[in-house]
Design a protein around this motif. Sequence first.
Motif, short mmCIF file in Angstrom:
data_model
loop_
_atom_site.label_atom_id
_atom_site.label_comp_id
_atom_site.label_asym_id
_atom_site.label_seq_id
_atom_site.Cartn_x
_atom_site.Cartn_y
_atom_site.Cartn_z
N UNK A 147 46.26 75.86 77.78
CA UNK A 147 47.16 76.97 78.04
C UNK A 147 48.47 76.83 77.27
N UNK A 148 48.91 75.59 77.07
CA UNK A 148 50.13 75.34 76.31
C UNK A 148 49.74 74.56 75.06
N UNK A 149 50.09 75.07 73.88
CA UNK A 149 49.68 74.40 72.66
C UNK A 149 50.40 73.07 72.49
N UNK A 150 49.66 72.09 72.01
CA UNK A 150 50.22 70.76 71.77
C UNK A 150 49.86 70.35 70.34
N UNK A 151 50.69 70.74 69.41
CA UNK A 151 50.45 70.48 67.99
C UNK A 151 50.89 69.06 67.64
N UNK A 152 50.03 68.33 66.95
CA UNK A 152 50.39 67.01 66.44
C UNK A 152 51.05 67.22 65.08
N UNK A 153 52.33 66.89 64.95
CA UNK A 153 53.09 67.26 63.74
C UNK A 153 52.59 66.64 62.45
N UNK A 154 51.79 65.55 62.53
CA UNK A 154 51.31 64.92 61.29
C UNK A 154 49.82 65.17 61.05
N UNK A 155 49.19 66.02 61.86
CA UNK A 155 47.75 66.23 61.75
C UNK A 155 47.42 67.38 60.79
N UNK A 156 46.60 67.07 59.79
CA UNK A 156 46.07 68.06 58.86
C UNK A 156 44.55 68.09 59.02
N UNK A 157 43.99 69.24 59.32
CA UNK A 157 42.54 69.34 59.44
C UNK A 157 41.96 70.04 58.22
N UNK A 158 40.73 69.65 57.88
CA UNK A 158 40.06 70.20 56.69
C UNK A 158 38.78 70.90 57.13
N UNK A 159 38.66 72.15 56.77
CA UNK A 159 37.47 72.95 57.05
C UNK A 159 36.72 73.15 55.74
N UNK A 160 35.50 72.61 55.66
CA UNK A 160 34.69 72.73 54.45
C UNK A 160 33.23 72.59 54.83
N UNK A 161 32.30 73.00 53.96
CA UNK A 161 30.87 72.82 54.27
C UNK A 161 30.53 71.35 54.46
N UNK A 162 29.61 71.07 55.39
CA UNK A 162 29.13 69.71 55.59
C UNK A 162 28.07 69.43 54.52
N UNK A 163 28.54 69.06 53.35
CA UNK A 163 27.67 68.89 52.19
C UNK A 163 28.20 67.73 51.37
N UNK A 164 27.30 66.87 50.88
CA UNK A 164 27.70 65.70 50.11
C UNK A 164 28.50 66.09 48.86
N UNK A 165 28.29 67.30 48.36
CA UNK A 165 28.99 67.74 47.16
C UNK A 165 30.50 67.83 47.38
N UNK A 166 30.93 67.87 48.65
CA UNK A 166 32.35 68.01 48.95
C UNK A 166 32.99 66.67 49.36
N UNK A 167 32.23 65.59 49.28
CA UNK A 167 32.75 64.29 49.69
C UNK A 167 33.97 63.89 48.87
N UNK A 168 33.86 64.06 47.54
CA UNK A 168 34.98 63.70 46.67
C UNK A 168 36.22 64.53 46.95
N UNK A 169 36.01 65.81 47.28
CA UNK A 169 37.14 66.69 47.60
C UNK A 169 37.85 66.19 48.86
N UNK A 170 37.06 65.87 49.87
CA UNK A 170 37.65 65.39 51.13
C UNK A 170 38.38 64.07 50.93
N UNK A 171 37.80 63.17 50.15
CA UNK A 171 38.44 61.88 49.90
C UNK A 171 39.78 62.07 49.19
N UNK A 172 39.85 63.02 48.26
CA UNK A 172 41.11 63.30 47.56
C UNK A 172 42.15 63.86 48.54
N UNK A 173 41.72 64.74 49.44
CA UNK A 173 42.64 65.31 50.42
C UNK A 173 43.15 64.24 51.38
N UNK A 174 42.27 63.31 51.76
CA UNK A 174 42.72 62.20 52.61
C UNK A 174 43.73 61.33 51.89
N UNK A 175 43.51 61.12 50.62
CA UNK A 175 44.40 60.28 49.82
C UNK A 175 45.81 60.87 49.74
N UNK A 176 45.89 62.17 49.44
CA UNK A 176 47.21 62.78 49.26
C UNK A 176 47.94 62.97 50.59
#
Length: 281
Positions: A147-176
């Motif tokens: 009912x009351x939003x509780x945003x974690x100020x340092x949390x970044x979520x990534x929405x992408x297809x669950x596909x091995x082809x996007x593994x490198x993309x996700x790893x780069x996003x985690x790195x930065x």
Amino acid sequence: MYNLLVKGGGWSDSRDDMDTSRIFEYTENYVSQSFNLGTDIDLEKLTKFPCIFMQETWHDGSQQNARVGSIISAVKTGNTVKLEYAFDNSIPPMTNEQIKEVQGEFGIADFEFSRTHWAVKDIDLYKVLLRYLKPRRQLPTVFSISEVERIEPTLVSVMMPFDMAFTGVYEKLKEITSALDLHCRRADDIWENPAIIQDVVSLIDHSRIVICDCSGRNPNVFYEAGIAHTLGREVILITQSEYDIPFDLRHLRYVKYLNNSEGLVALGNSVTSRLETIINT
């Protein structure tokens, strides 16, 4: 006026007690004197005012839920006041952390967050609630959000297809994101609910920033981008092809990238720039 009642162990559903020696702590003298009946306290008069029922703060105060309500009856027995009370379910719970952000408006001193007591504040409680605290959200029926939003100020979520082809993309996003002291997560990193959509929605709801990869026109990603926009999150769109950006979103800026080593470096630089703009505003 309103009553501020704080207890170390929190509050039960409807009955509790308070030591009389703790009544009128952190209360202005002119206020406490108005409830003076010689050697007694005018409890009947006190019960006419709304209340905040708060638990003593521990850690950062984000776990304790304070409730707004009213006292139904207050009966003095020896050195104890027996209370019967009810919470106002039309007003969502508040964390101590939320209250502390505007504690001056509530008339609450620092020490009151860690002291069991009953204070009376010469402040219009509902005016403060309307001005500073977020109202109850309209709740969906397909999945659950708090009912009351509780945003974690340092949390970044990534929405992408669950596909091995996007593994490198996700790893780069985690790195930065890590380089910016942000915490990056994807829905398949967690398994807290039987239905995956609930994990996805909970992740988006707690995130400050949501990165959506529209490559391949994945319908799940489009759905998740819509949820993120509806919840008011900062959304960064990325794609390997501008034609994969839905028509309704083409007026928004997006980052186009190539899924190779050189392209991922460029992606990292572009997304880092956008993240820095968001977190510094």
